[in-house]
Design a protein around this motif. Structure first.
Motif, PDB file in Angstrom:
ATOM      1  N   ASP A  61      14.652  92.347  -3.133  1.00 15.01           N
ATOM      2  CA  ASP A  61      15.767  93.070  -2.517  1.00 15.01           C
ATOM      3  C   ASP A  61      15.642  92.953  -1.011  1.00 15.01           C
ATOM      4  OD1 ASP A  61      16.955  93.932  -4.886  1.00 15.01           O
ATOM      5  OD2 ASP A  61      15.679  95.712  -4.998  1.00 15.01           O
ATOM      6  N   TYR A  62      16.622  92.318  -0.409  1.00 12.19           N
ATOM      7  CA  TYR A  62      16.669  92.139   1.036  1.00 12.19           C
ATOM      8  C   TYR A  62      17.984  92.706   1.533  1.00 12.19           C
ATOM      9  CZ  TYR A  62      12.687  89.007   0.700  1.00 12.19           C
ATOM     10  OH  TYR A  62      11.439  88.488   0.478  1.00 12.19           O
ATOM     11  N   THR A  63      17.924  93.428   2.629  1.00  2.00           N
ATOM     12  CA  THR A  63      19.141  93.949   3.238  1.00  2.00           C
ATOM     13  C   THR A  63      19.668  92.939   4.248  1.00  2.00           C
ATOM     14  OG1 THR A  63      18.014  95.028   5.091  1.00  2.00           O
ATOM     15  CG2 THR A  63      18.237  96.318   3.032  1.00  2.00           C
ATOM     16  N   THR A  64      20.930  93.093   4.603  1.00  2.00           N
ATOM     17  CA  THR A  64      21.483  92.197   5.616  1.00  2.00           C
ATOM     18  C   THR A  64      20.773  92.421   6.951  1.00  2.00           C
ATOM     19  OG1 THR A  64      23.298  93.726   6.069  1.00  2.00           O
ATOM     20  CG2 THR A  64      23.735  91.951   4.507  1.00  2.00           C
ATOM     21  N   ALA A  65      20.344  93.653   7.208  1.00  2.00           N
ATOM     22  CA  ALA A  65      19.605  93.927   8.446  1.00  2.00           C
ATOM     23  C   ALA A  65      18.268  93.188   8.472  1.00  2.00           C
ATOM     24  CB  ALA A  65      19.389  95.434   8.617  1.00  2.00           C
ATOM     25  N   GLU A  66      17.611  93.065   7.332  1.00  2.00           N
ATOM     26  CA  GLU A  66      16.351  92.326   7.262  1.00  2.00           C
ATOM     27  C   GLU A  66      16.586  90.821   7.365  1.00  2.00           C
ATOM     28  OE1 GLU A  66      13.718  95.246   4.373  1.00  2.00           O
ATOM     29  OE2 GLU A  66      15.132  93.838   3.449  1.00  2.00           O
ATOM     30  N   LEU A  67      17.707  90.355   6.843  1.00  2.00           N
ATOM     31  CA  LEU A  67      17.988  88.920   6.842  1.00  2.00           C
ATOM     32  C   LEU A  67      18.574  88.419   8.157  1.00  2.00           C
ATOM     33  CD1 LEU A  67      19.244  88.706   3.190  1.00  2.00           C
ATOM     34  CD2 LEU A  67      17.335  87.400   4.144  1.00  2.00           C
ATOM     35  N   THR A  68      19.157  89.304   8.947  1.00  2.00           N
ATOM     36  CA  THR A  68      19.779  88.881  10.203  1.00  2.00           C
ATOM     37  C   THR A  68      18.796  88.156  11.119  1.00  2.00           C
ATOM     38  OG1 THR A  68      21.520  90.537  10.074  1.00  2.00           O
ATOM     39  CG2 THR A  68      21.009  89.666  12.264  1.00  2.00           C
ATOM     40  N   PRO A  69      17.585  88.680  11.366  1.00  2.00           N
ATOM     41  CA  PRO A  69      16.649  87.939  12.233  1.00  2.00           C
ATOM     42  C   PRO A  69      16.269  86.575  11.652  1.00  2.00           C
ATOM     43  CG  PRO A  69      15.910  90.204  11.965  1.00  2.00           C
ATOM     44  CD  PRO A  69      17.036  89.988  11.001  1.00  2.00           C
ATOM     45  N   PHE A  70      16.185  86.488  10.330  1.00  2.00           N
ATOM     46  CA  PHE A  70      15.896  85.201   9.697  1.00  2.00           C
ATOM     47  C   PHE A  70      17.016  84.204   9.995  1.00  2.00           C
ATOM     48  CE2 PHE A  70      17.067  82.341   6.319  1.00  2.00           C
ATOM     49  CZ  PHE A  70      15.936  81.548   6.230  1.00  2.00           C
ATOM     50  N   VAL A  71      18.265  84.599   9.741  1.00  2.00           N
ATOM     51  CA  VAL A  71      19.411  83.698   9.942  1.00  2.00           C
ATOM     52  C   VAL A  71      19.535  83.322  11.417  1.00  2.00           C
ATOM     53  CG1 VAL A  71      21.929  83.488   9.778  1.00  2.00           C
ATOM     54  CG2 VAL A  71      20.634  84.503   7.883  1.00  2.00           C
ATOM     55  N   GLU A  72      19.353  84.294  12.305  1.00  2.00           N
ATOM     56  CA  GLU A  72      19.438  83.986  13.736  1.00  2.00           C
ATOM     57  C   GLU A  72      18.363  82.985  14.153  1.00  2.00           C
ATOM     58  OE1 GLU A  72      19.259  87.951  15.343  1.00  2.00           O
ATOM     59  OE2 GLU A  72      21.469  88.114  15.372  1.00  2.00           O
ATOM     60  N   ALA A  73      17.149  83.152  13.648  1.00  2.00           N
ATOM     61  CA  ALA A  73      16.066  82.217  13.973  1.00  2.00           C
ATOM     62  C   ALA A  73      16.350  80.839  13.394  1.00  2.00           C
ATOM     63  CB  ALA A  73      14.722  82.749  13.464  1.00  2.00           C
ATOM     64  N   GLN A  74      16.876  80.795  12.185  1.00  2.00           N
ATOM     65  CA  GLN A  74      17.204  79.515  11.560  1.00  2.00           C
ATOM     66  C   GLN A  74      18.284  78.789  12.362  1.00  2.00           C
ATOM     67  OE1 GLN A  74      20.284  79.228   9.076  1.00  2.00           O
ATOM     68  NE2 GLN A  74      19.928  77.060   9.394  1.00  2.00           N
ATOM     69  N   LEU A  75      19.298  79.520  12.786  1.00  2.00           N
ATOM     70  CA  LEU A  75      20.374  78.911  13.584  1.00  2.00           C
ATOM     71  C   LEU A  75      19.863  78.477  14.955  1.00  2.00           C
ATOM     72  CD1 LEU A  75      23.329  81.279  12.637  1.00  2.00           C
ATOM     73  CD2 LEU A  75      23.028  78.893  11.931  1.00  2.00           C
ATOM     74  N   ASP A  76      18.993  79.281  15.561  1.00  2.00           N
ATOM     75  CA  ASP A  76      18.402  78.912  16.861  1.00  2.00           C
ATOM     76  C   ASP A  76      17.585  77.637  16.716  1.00  2.00           C
ATOM     77  OD1 ASP A  76      19.550  81.121  18.065  1.00  2.00           O
ATOM     78  OD2 ASP A  76      17.689  82.297  18.072  1.00  2.00           O
ATOM     79  N   ASP A 120      31.798  78.457  14.620  1.00  2.00           N
ATOM     80  CA  ASP A 120      31.544  79.886  14.479  1.00  2.00           C
ATOM     81  C   ASP A 120      31.010  80.167  13.080  1.00  2.00           C
ATOM     82  OD1 ASP A 120      31.521  82.612  15.240  1.00  2.00           O
ATOM     83  OD2 ASP A 120      33.464  82.916  14.257  1.00  2.00           O
ATOM     84  N   ILE A 121      29.855  80.793  13.012  1.00  2.00           N
ATOM     85  CA  ILE A 121      29.239  81.143  11.725  1.00  2.00           C
ATOM     86  C   ILE A 121      29.138  82.660  11.655  1.00  2.00           C
ATOM     87  CG2 ILE A 121      27.140  81.004  10.331  1.00  2.00           C
ATOM     88  CD1 ILE A 121      26.704  78.219  11.506  1.00  2.00           C
ATOM     89  N   ASN A 122      29.678  83.219  10.583  1.00  2.00           N
ATOM     90  CA  ASN A 122      29.632  84.657  10.359  1.00  2.00           C
ATOM     91  C   ASN A 122      28.253  85.010   9.799  1.00  2.00           C
ATOM     92  OD1 ASN A 122      29.795  87.267   9.282  1.00  2.00           O
ATOM     93  ND2 ASN A 122      31.974  87.050   8.854  1.00  2.00           N
ATOM     94  N   ILE A 123      27.377  85.492  10.664  1.00  2.00           N
ATOM     95  CA  ILE A 123      25.998  85.792  10.264  1.00  2.00           C
ATOM     96  C   ILE A 123      25.954  86.843   9.169  1.00  2.00           C
ATOM     97  CG2 ILE A 123      23.797  86.758  11.073  1.00  2.00           C
ATOM     98  CD1 ILE A 123      24.258  85.242  13.697  1.00  2.00           C
TER      99      ILE A 123
END
Length: 109
Positions: free
Chosen positions: A88-103, A67-70
């Motif tokens: 300056d990056y928001t967590t909302a902007e980074l979420t798609p990046f992290v999800e794509a990286q994990l995918d 389990d990874i806390n995105i």
């Protein structure tokens, strides 16, 4: 060619594939905010986070997943990017990046 050189070349090729995958999977409105060099930067930071946070030491579930806390990953990336002057990056902007990286990782490892 030495095995170290081969390993480095293989790692670079894998990183290039990850960057291409992430670029393809980012929402259109974020593509300009994540040029190739920034994606490489965040990939390195994500690896740093996983190593330092202890998530890699966590016990996998019955399906072999950890389990990874995105949100925590995104907060770490945003704070480091701001501190290091990347932007300056928001967590909302980074979420798609992290999800794509994990995918990408899930599909390739």
């Amino acid at each position: 060619m030495s095995s170290l050189e081969e390993e480095l070349l293989a790692d670079a090729a894998e990183d290039a594939r990850a960057v291409a995958y992430i670029q393809e999977h980012l929402p259109e409105e974020l593509k300009e905010k994540f040029p190739e060099d920034v994606i490489y930067y965040f990939l390195d930071l994500a690896v740093e986070y996983y190593a330092e946070s202890g998530v890699l030491d966590a016990e996998p579930d019955k399906n072999g997943f950890v389990d990874i806390n995105i949100d925590a990953v995104c907060e770490y990336l945003a704070a480091k990017a701001k501190k290091e002057g990347i932007g300056d990056y928001t967590t909302a902007e980074l979420t798609p990046f992290v999800e794509a990286q994990l995918d990408f990782d899930e599909e390739n490892f």
